[in-house]
Design an enzyme around this catalytic site. Structure first.
Site, PDB file in Angstrom:
ATOM      1  N   HIS A  98      41.090  98.550  47.488  1.00  0.00           N
ATOM      2  CA  HIS A  98      40.239  99.551  48.128  1.00  0.00           C
ATOM      3  C   HIS A  98      38.885  99.516  47.442  1.00  0.00           C
ATOM      4  O   HIS A  98      38.772  99.157  46.264  1.00  0.00           O
ATOM      5  CB  HIS A  98      40.900 100.927  47.957  1.00  0.00           C
ATOM      6  CG  HIS A  98      40.285 102.039  48.725  1.00  0.00           C
ATOM      7  ND1 HIS A  98      39.133 102.673  48.309  1.00  0.00           N
ATOM      8  CD2 HIS A  98      40.675 102.677  49.866  1.00  0.00           C
ATOM      9  CE1 HIS A  98      38.839 103.649  49.156  1.00  0.00           C
ATOM     10  NE2 HIS A  98      39.753 103.669  50.117  1.00  0.00           N
ATOM     11  N   ASP A 112      46.205 101.418  40.628  1.00  0.00           N
ATOM     12  CA  ASP A 112      45.810 102.344  41.687  1.00  0.00           C
ATOM     13  C   ASP A 112      47.072 102.672  42.487  1.00  0.00           C
ATOM     14  O   ASP A 112      47.551 101.859  43.268  1.00  0.00           O
ATOM     15  CB  ASP A 112      44.741 101.680  42.564  1.00  0.00           C
ATOM     16  CG  ASP A 112      44.421 102.459  43.830  1.00  0.00           C
ATOM     17  OD1 ASP A 112      45.101 103.457  44.130  1.00  0.00           O
ATOM     18  OD2 ASP A 112      43.485 102.049  44.552  1.00  0.00           O
ATOM     19  N   GLN A 150      48.527 104.733  47.329  1.00  0.00           N
ATOM     20  CA  GLN A 150      49.431 104.512  48.461  1.00  0.00           C
ATOM     21  C   GLN A 150      50.893 104.442  48.052  1.00  0.00           C
ATOM     22  O   GLN A 150      51.782 104.550  48.897  1.00  0.00           O
ATOM     23  CB  GLN A 150      49.049 103.209  49.182  1.00  0.00           C
ATOM     24  CG  GLN A 150      47.753 103.278  49.954  1.00  0.00           C
ATOM     25  CD  GLN A 150      47.800 104.277  51.092  1.00  0.00           C
ATOM     26  OE1 GLN A 150      48.833 104.483  51.715  1.00  0.00           O
ATOM     27  NE2 GLN A 150      46.667 104.903  51.360  1.00  0.00           N
ATOM     28  N   LYS A 164      47.854 112.190  49.482  1.00  0.00           N
ATOM     29  CA  LYS A 164      48.717 111.134  50.026  1.00  0.00           C
ATOM     30  C   LYS A 164      50.196 111.492  49.872  1.00  0.00           C
ATOM     31  O   LYS A 164      51.062 110.769  50.355  1.00  0.00           O
ATOM     32  CB  LYS A 164      48.468 109.813  49.297  1.00  0.00           C
ATOM     33  CG  LYS A 164      47.019 109.386  49.176  1.00  0.00           C
ATOM     34  CD  LYS A 164      46.470 108.786  50.442  1.00  0.00           C
ATOM     35  CE  LYS A 164      45.103 108.161  50.158  1.00  0.00           C
ATOM     36  NZ  LYS A 164      44.503 107.567  51.375  1.00  0.00           N
ATOM     37  N   CYS A 190      38.220 100.738  54.187  1.00  0.00           N
ATOM     38  CA  CYS A 190      37.615 100.650  52.847  1.00  0.00           C
ATOM     39  C   CYS A 190      38.119  99.425  52.086  1.00  0.00           C
ATOM     40  O   CYS A 190      38.295  99.461  50.863  1.00  0.00           O
ATOM     41  CB  CYS A 190      37.872 101.915  52.035  1.00  0.00           C
ATOM     42  SG  CYS A 190      37.010 103.370  52.671  1.00  0.00           S
TER      43      CYS A 190
END
Length: 408
Positions: free
Chosen positions: A125, A202, A205, A228, A366
């Protein structure tokens, strides 16, 4: 044997699913962008503002003490959710983007210099690209990028070759927001550590789909966002190993992050408060615990199993649509389907589906460098959560056939 989730009961927990869009029942398939919120979270927000709204930590009155306790209870819930060894290792942030920037501006500025190498991947991202580019421009570091294959999986042989004594940081996504690919982050972390590099993951998700254990992974940093995970927007966390967080300087200056201030010198607060300047996002932090409790109540393994059923069903159904191609068919995926249709712009697909009450995401998500890797300006993306149903996927497939008839 996994229990069967009562999806009707789950759906009843989410008031927004009763909305009508363009005269049709809402079919919300944009969960990779943000998940909807159960009434337990909505009630927690209203409960805070309606019954114990107060600034936290330094107050001695009843409301302040109650707000402080609820705020710190959420930190403990986040600690348990990712299995950090201490709640002191959980820093409240605005979300994953803020967490990554915190690491770039503190660890990066303090411990990286000219010629040091940072490795990211093609799947990233923009939030895990731009902060490192900015740091490289400022400090003279070198940015390297792990390539991906046609299925949207990382080239791990290329990664292995990139690692060297000059590698100081590896920062990669756990799960691709654009393709749904689950990366082999344990392998990535272990290999990075063999050359002495630190690793940031990261997890934006991943957290709503996968079990997260930062101690078992042995990552140095892990970033995630509550919106999320069925929680509020504008709140998230950074996990960091205590030794690293203690060595890093503060990110912002102000109240709360200090022990003592004089005009001559300031001494900084202990963890985790050293990184939490100013009045925090108290209400959303408090409500985050209720989102995590909700996920824990359903059971992450049960959620994942159900979402995988939805993914398999939708993948098979899309295969029967002429001219439709799924982009990213990794062997390990979460419930994200990114696709293109021959001769039809992704934005037109989104508009026509919206007219039928179906919400998907279109564009580059993104991840412009990833789209360029596949020669695309963007894709259409349907992403599924625990409250979605087979019937909603049928509505999506019917809608896509209609798009094909109209524009194909």
């Amino acid at each position: 044997m996994l229990k069967t989730l009562d999806i009707t009961a789950v759906r009843n927990d989410f008031p927004i699913l009763n909305e009508v869009v363009n005269g049709k029942p809402l079919v919300y398939l944009d969960n990779a962008a943000t998940t909807q919120k159960p009434k337990q979270v909505l009630d927690a927000l209203a409960g805070y503002y309606g019954h114990y709204n107060a600034n936290i930590h330094r107050g001695i009155h009843h409301l302040a003490e109650k707000a402080t306790a609820a705020f710190e209870d959420s930190r403990k819930a986040m600690q348990q959710f990712v299995n950090a060894s201490s709640s002191d290792e959980i820093i409240f942030t605005y979300g994953t983007t803020d967490s990554i920037n915190l690491v770039a501006q503190t660890f990066g500025r303090s411990f990286l210099g000219k010629g040091d190498e940072i490795i990211i991947s093609t799947l990233e991202h923009h939030s895990n690209i731009v902060p490192w580019q900015m740091l490289c421009e400022e400090k003279g570091c070198i940015l390297k990028v792990i390539p991906v294959n046609e299925e949207g999986e990382l080239d791990m042989a290329a990664y292995q070759q990139m690692l060297s004594e000059n590698t100081k940081l590896v920062s990669v996504v756990h799960v691709s927001n654009a393709l749904g690919t689950i990366n082999p982050i344990k392998q990535i972390i272990d290999q990075a550590h063999t050359v002495g590099a630190k690793v940031l993951i990261d997890g934006a998700q991943a957290c709503s789909h996968l079990e997260i254990d930062v101690q078992a992974l042995d990552c140095d940093f892990y970033a995630f966002s509550m919106h999320k995970i069925y929680g509020p927007t504008g709140i998230g966390a950074l996990y960091g190993k205590r030794s690293l967080l203690e060595a890093m300087p503060p990110y912002r200056g102000g109240g709360e992050m200090i022990k003592e201030v004089t005009f001559e010198k300031t001494t900084y607060n202990e963890l985790p408060y050293k990184f939490e300047a100013g009045t925090p996002n108290i209400a959303d932090a408090v409500a985050s615990k209720f989102a995590l409790d909700y996920v824990n109540q359903l059971g992450k393994e049960h959620i994942a199993a159900y979402e995988n059923e939805l993914l398999a069903y939708a993948t098979q159904a899309m295969a029967d649509i002429p001219g439709l191609r799924i982009v990213g068919q990794a062997k390990q995926k979460v419930s994200v389907l990114s696709f293109v249709m021959d001769g039809i712009h992704h934005q037109d697909i989104g508009v026509l589906l919206d007219q039928q009450g179906i919400a998907i995401r279109t564009g580059h998500h993104c991840t412009q460098p990833l789209m360029q890797r596949f020669g695309l300006s963007g894709t259409s993306r349907a992403s599924f959560a625990v409250y979605n149903t087979i019937e909603e996927i049928d509505a999506l497939i019917s809608g896509l056939h209609k798009v094909k008839r109209m524009l194909g």
